[in-house]
Scaffold this motif. Structure first.
Motif, PDB file in Angstrom:
ATOM      1  N   ALA A  45       0.860  -1.184   0.000  1.00  6.94           N
ATOM      2  CA  ALA A  45       0.000   0.000   0.000  1.00  6.94           C
ATOM      3  C   ALA A  45       0.892   1.229   0.000  1.00  6.94           C
ATOM      4  O   ALA A  45       1.900   1.274   0.717  1.00  6.94           O
ATOM      5  CB  ALA A  45      -0.918   0.009   1.208  1.00  6.94           C
ATOM      6  N   PHE A  46       0.539   2.207  -0.812  1.00  4.99           N
ATOM      7  CA  PHE A  46       1.265   3.474  -0.871  1.00  4.99           C
ATOM      8  C   PHE A  46       0.458   4.503  -0.100  1.00  4.99           C
ATOM      9  O   PHE A  46      -0.735   4.692  -0.350  1.00  4.99           O
ATOM     10  CB  PHE A  46       1.450   3.940  -2.317  1.00  4.99           C
ATOM     11  CG  PHE A  46       2.282   5.185  -2.428  1.00  4.99           C
ATOM     12  CD1 PHE A  46       3.663   5.092  -2.539  1.00  4.99           C
ATOM     13  CD2 PHE A  46       1.693   6.437  -2.401  1.00  4.99           C
ATOM     14  CE1 PHE A  46       4.438   6.240  -2.630  1.00  4.99           C
ATOM     15  CE2 PHE A  46       2.456   7.581  -2.483  1.00  4.99           C
ATOM     16  CZ  PHE A  46       3.840   7.491  -2.599  1.00  4.99           C
ATOM     17  N   ALA A  47       1.125   5.165   0.847  1.00  2.00           N
ATOM     18  CA  ALA A  47       0.446   6.156   1.686  1.00  2.00           C
ATOM     19  C   ALA A  47       1.189   7.483   1.620  1.00  2.00           C
ATOM     20  O   ALA A  47       2.413   7.522   1.453  1.00  2.00           O
ATOM     21  CB  ALA A  47       0.375   5.661   3.123  1.00  2.00           C
ATOM     22  N   THR A  48       0.443   8.560   1.774  1.00  2.00           N
ATOM     23  CA  THR A  48       1.021   9.901   1.784  1.00  2.00           C
ATOM     24  C   THR A  48       1.420  10.261   3.208  1.00  2.00           C
ATOM     25  O   THR A  48       0.632  10.113   4.140  1.00  2.00           O
ATOM     26  CB  THR A  48       0.000  10.925   1.248  1.00  2.00           C
ATOM     27  OG1 THR A  48      -0.378  10.535  -0.074  1.00  2.00           O
ATOM     28  CG2 THR A  48       0.589  12.321   1.216  1.00  2.00           C
ATOM     29  N   VAL A  49       2.649  10.746   3.351  1.00  2.00           N
ATOM     30  CA  VAL A  49       3.174  11.124   4.658  1.00  2.00           C
ATOM     31  C   VAL A  49       2.335  12.238   5.261  1.00  2.00           C
ATOM     32  O   VAL A  49       1.936  13.184   4.582  1.00  2.00           O
ATOM     33  CB  VAL A  49       4.647  11.586   4.523  1.00  2.00           C
ATOM     34  CG1 VAL A  49       5.155  12.205   5.815  1.00  2.00           C
ATOM     35  CG2 VAL A  49       5.529  10.437   4.101  1.00  2.00           C
ATOM     36  N   LYS A  50       2.090  12.094   6.555  1.00  2.00           N
ATOM     37  CA  LYS A  50       1.400  13.128   7.335  1.00  2.00           C
ATOM     38  C   LYS A  50       2.372  13.539   8.440  1.00  2.00           C
ATOM     39  O   LYS A  50       2.848  12.679   9.182  1.00  2.00           O
ATOM     40  CB  LYS A  50       0.117  12.558   7.929  1.00  2.00           C
ATOM     41  CG  LYS A  50      -0.733  13.558   8.645  1.00  2.00           C
ATOM     42  CD  LYS A  50      -2.023  12.898   9.112  1.00  2.00           C
ATOM     43  CE  LYS A  50      -2.926  13.891   9.786  1.00  2.00           C
ATOM     44  NZ  LYS A  50      -4.153  13.245  10.264  1.00  2.00           N
ATOM     45  N   PRO A  51       2.691  14.831   8.554  1.00  2.00           N
ATOM     46  CA  PRO A  51       3.753  15.260   9.460  1.00  2.00           C
ATOM     47  C   PRO A  51       3.544  14.851  10.927  1.00  2.00           C
ATOM     48  O   PRO A  51       4.478  14.514  11.599  1.00  2.00           O
ATOM     49  CB  PRO A  51       3.776  16.775   9.331  1.00  2.00           C
ATOM     50  CG  PRO A  51       2.918  17.109   8.170  1.00  2.00           C
ATOM     51  CD  PRO A  51       2.092  15.931   7.827  1.00  2.00           C
ATOM     52  N   MET A 161      -0.207  21.319  -4.049  1.00  2.00           N
ATOM     53  CA  MET A 161      -1.051  21.720  -2.914  1.00  2.00           C
ATOM     54  C   MET A 161      -0.515  21.035  -1.660  1.00  2.00           C
ATOM     55  O   MET A 161       0.153  20.007  -1.748  1.00  2.00           O
ATOM     56  CB  MET A 161      -2.498  21.233  -3.104  1.00  2.00           C
ATOM     57  CG  MET A 161      -3.215  21.760  -4.294  1.00  2.00           C
ATOM     58  SD  MET A 161      -4.775  20.860  -4.602  1.00  2.00           S
ATOM     59  CE  MET A 161      -5.645  21.010  -3.063  1.00  2.00           C
ATOM     60  N   TYR A 162      -0.867  21.589  -0.508  1.00  2.02           N
ATOM     61  CA  TYR A 162      -0.562  20.899   0.745  1.00  2.02           C
ATOM     62  C   TYR A 162      -1.349  19.596   0.780  1.00  2.02           C
ATOM     63  O   TYR A 162      -2.505  19.545   0.357  1.00  2.02           O
ATOM     64  CB  TYR A 162      -0.943  21.755   1.946  1.00  2.02           C
ATOM     65  CG  TYR A 162      -0.062  22.966   2.129  1.00  2.02           C
ATOM     66  CD1 TYR A 162       1.291  22.825   2.454  1.00  2.02           C
ATOM     67  CD2 TYR A 162      -0.584  24.250   1.980  1.00  2.02           C
ATOM     68  CE1 TYR A 162       2.093  23.932   2.619  1.00  2.02           C
ATOM     69  CE2 TYR A 162       0.224  25.364   2.151  1.00  2.02           C
ATOM     70  CZ  TYR A 162       1.563  25.191   2.468  1.00  2.02           C
ATOM     71  OH  TYR A 162       2.365  26.296   2.624  1.00  2.02           O
ATOM     72  N   ASN A 163      -0.706  18.553   1.297  1.00  5.18           N
ATOM     73  CA  ASN A 163      -1.366  17.250   1.355  1.00  5.18           C
ATOM     74  C   ASN A 163      -2.676  17.311   2.126  1.00  5.18           C
ATOM     75  O   ASN A 163      -3.653  16.687   1.733  1.00  5.18           O
ATOM     76  CB  ASN A 163      -0.429  16.206   1.975  1.00  5.18           C
ATOM     77  CG  ASN A 163       0.697  15.837   1.038  1.00  5.18           C
ATOM     78  OD1 ASN A 163       0.584  15.981  -0.173  1.00  5.18           O
ATOM     79  ND2 ASN A 163       1.793  15.365   1.592  1.00  5.18           N
ATOM     80  N   LYS A 164      -2.715  18.077   3.206  1.00  3.38           N
ATOM     81  CA  LYS A 164      -3.949  18.155   4.000  1.00  3.38           C
ATOM     82  C   LYS A 164      -5.100  18.721   3.162  1.00  3.38           C
ATOM     83  O   LYS A 164      -6.252  18.311   3.323  1.00  3.38           O
ATOM     84  CB  LYS A 164      -3.742  18.957   5.285  1.00  3.38           C
ATOM     85  CG  LYS A 164      -3.412  20.416   5.088  1.00  3.38           C
ATOM     86  CD  LYS A 164      -3.203  21.115   6.421  1.00  3.38           C
ATOM     87  CE  LYS A 164      -2.808  22.556   6.268  1.00  3.38           C
ATOM     88  NZ  LYS A 164      -3.804  23.409   5.701  1.00  3.38           N
ATOM     89  N   ASP A 165      -4.800  19.619   2.243  1.00  5.23           N
ATOM     90  CA  ASP A 165      -5.841  20.176   1.372  1.00  5.23           C
ATOM     91  C   ASP A 165      -6.263  19.164   0.306  1.00  5.23           C
ATOM     92  O   ASP A 165      -7.440  19.059  -0.039  1.00  5.23           O
ATOM     93  CB  ASP A 165      -5.360  21.470   0.715  1.00  5.23           C
ATOM     94  CG  ASP A 165      -5.110  22.575   1.732  1.00  5.23           C
ATOM     95  OD1 ASP A 165      -5.777  22.576   2.786  1.00  5.23           O
ATOM     96  OD2 ASP A 165      -4.243  23.423   1.482  1.00  5.23           O
ATOM     97  N   LYS A 166      -5.297  18.403  -0.214  1.00  5.78           N
ATOM     98  CA  LYS A 166      -5.632  17.364  -1.191  1.00  5.78           C
ATOM     99  C   LYS A 166      -6.564  16.333  -0.568  1.00  5.78           C
ATOM    100  O   LYS A 166      -7.481  15.845  -1.222  1.00  5.78           O
ATOM    101  CB  LYS A 166      -4.369  16.664  -1.698  1.00  5.78           C
ATOM    102  CG  LYS A 166      -3.568  17.459  -2.687  1.00  5.78           C
ATOM    103  CD  LYS A 166      -2.414  16.637  -3.227  1.00  5.78           C
ATOM    104  CE  LYS A 166      -1.583  17.452  -4.196  1.00  5.78           C
ATOM    105  NZ  LYS A 166      -0.557  16.656  -4.867  1.00  5.78           N
ATOM    106  N   TRP A 167      -6.314  16.005   0.705  1.00  2.58           N
ATOM    107  CA  TRP A 167      -7.103  14.948   1.333  1.00  2.58           C
ATOM    108  C   TRP A 167      -8.551  15.352   1.557  1.00  2.58           C
ATOM    109  O   TRP A 167      -9.424  14.492   1.658  1.00  2.58           O
ATOM    110  CB  TRP A 167      -6.429  14.459   2.615  1.00  2.58           C
ATOM    111  CG  TRP A 167      -5.318  13.554   2.205  1.00  2.58           C
ATOM    112  CD1 TRP A 167      -4.009  13.879   2.065  1.00  2.58           C
ATOM    113  CD2 TRP A 167      -5.444  12.214   1.735  1.00  2.58           C
ATOM    114  NE1 TRP A 167      -3.309  12.810   1.554  1.00  2.58           N
ATOM    115  CE2 TRP A 167      -4.161  11.780   1.353  1.00  2.58           C
ATOM    116  CE3 TRP A 167      -6.508  11.337   1.618  1.00  2.58           C
ATOM    117  CZ2 TRP A 167      -3.921  10.505   0.862  1.00  2.58           C
ATOM    118  CZ3 TRP A 167      -6.257  10.072   1.128  1.00  2.58           C
ATOM    119  CH2 TRP A 167      -4.982   9.660   0.757  1.00  2.58           C
TER     120      TRP A 167
END
Length: 191
Positions: A45-51, A161-167
């Motif tokens: 599974a590929f996941a996007t890093v969350k700080p 875009m910031y990842n949080k906005d993409k999500w």
């Protein structure tokens, strides 16, 4: 629906179903993970890093397949991933070798639907984007510029875009909010 254990590959990037992404693998533990995936010992599974958070990624990931790999001049490995299925991470743990394993549950992928009306502009803009960025287009044997879900997801993967906005858009049940968002971005740059 049945849960499944998967190896987690986390990066500061986004990969969605039917998308493709080239990833450089350097660390020996990740090389072993790639070998295990290719041998069929585990799914990936590929996941996007969350700080901030545990695990250090967003709760929705994409089950993916390794569709190509190459050894690079510096002896690192380049792999090309293709997104298959959205999954929800139920829990994850970091192993002694620093890799992460997760228990996942399949989530519905966005349904395919035709691009209609003014949204055809989004598809045309993506085609132009790929002409300017041929290295991204080379990852695909076929593009589906007629499919609203496919086009929307490709835009989410490449928009700066910031990842949080993409999500906020990724976690929607369909591609409609993403279509609206991207159309507004394009119109703002055309006017």
């Amino acid at each position: 629906m049945q849960t499944r254990e998967m190896a987690l590959l986390m990066r500061d990037a986004l990969l969605l179903p039917q998308g493709r992404l080239e990833v450089r693998i350097v660390e020996p533990c990740y090389l072993q993970m790639v070998a295990d995936v290719l041998k069929g010992n585990c799914a990936l599974a590929f996941a996007t890093v969350k700080p901030k958070g545990y695990p250090p990624c967003y709760p929705t990931a994409t089950q993916c397949e390794i569709i190509d790999f190459n050894q690079l001049a510096d002896d690192s490995l380049s792999i090309v991933l293709e997104g298959q299925q959205r999954v929800r991470i139920l829990w994850a743990e970091q192993l002694k070798n620093s890799l992460w394993m997760a228990r996942t549950l399949p989530c519905p992928n966005w349904q395919h639907e035709p691009i209609e009306g003014e949204f055809a502009l989004i598809s045309a803009a993506l085609q132009q984007f790929y002409e300017v960025n041929p290295e991204l287009l080379q990852l695909y044997s076929q593009v589906h510029l007629e499919d609203a879900a496919w086009v929307s997801q490709r835009w989410l993967e490449v928009l700066p875009m910031y990842n949080k906005d993409k999500w906020l858009l990724v976690d929607q049940p369909d591609c409609h909010k993403t279509l609206d968002f991207v159309l507004q971005l394009i119109k703002a740059h055309v006017d």
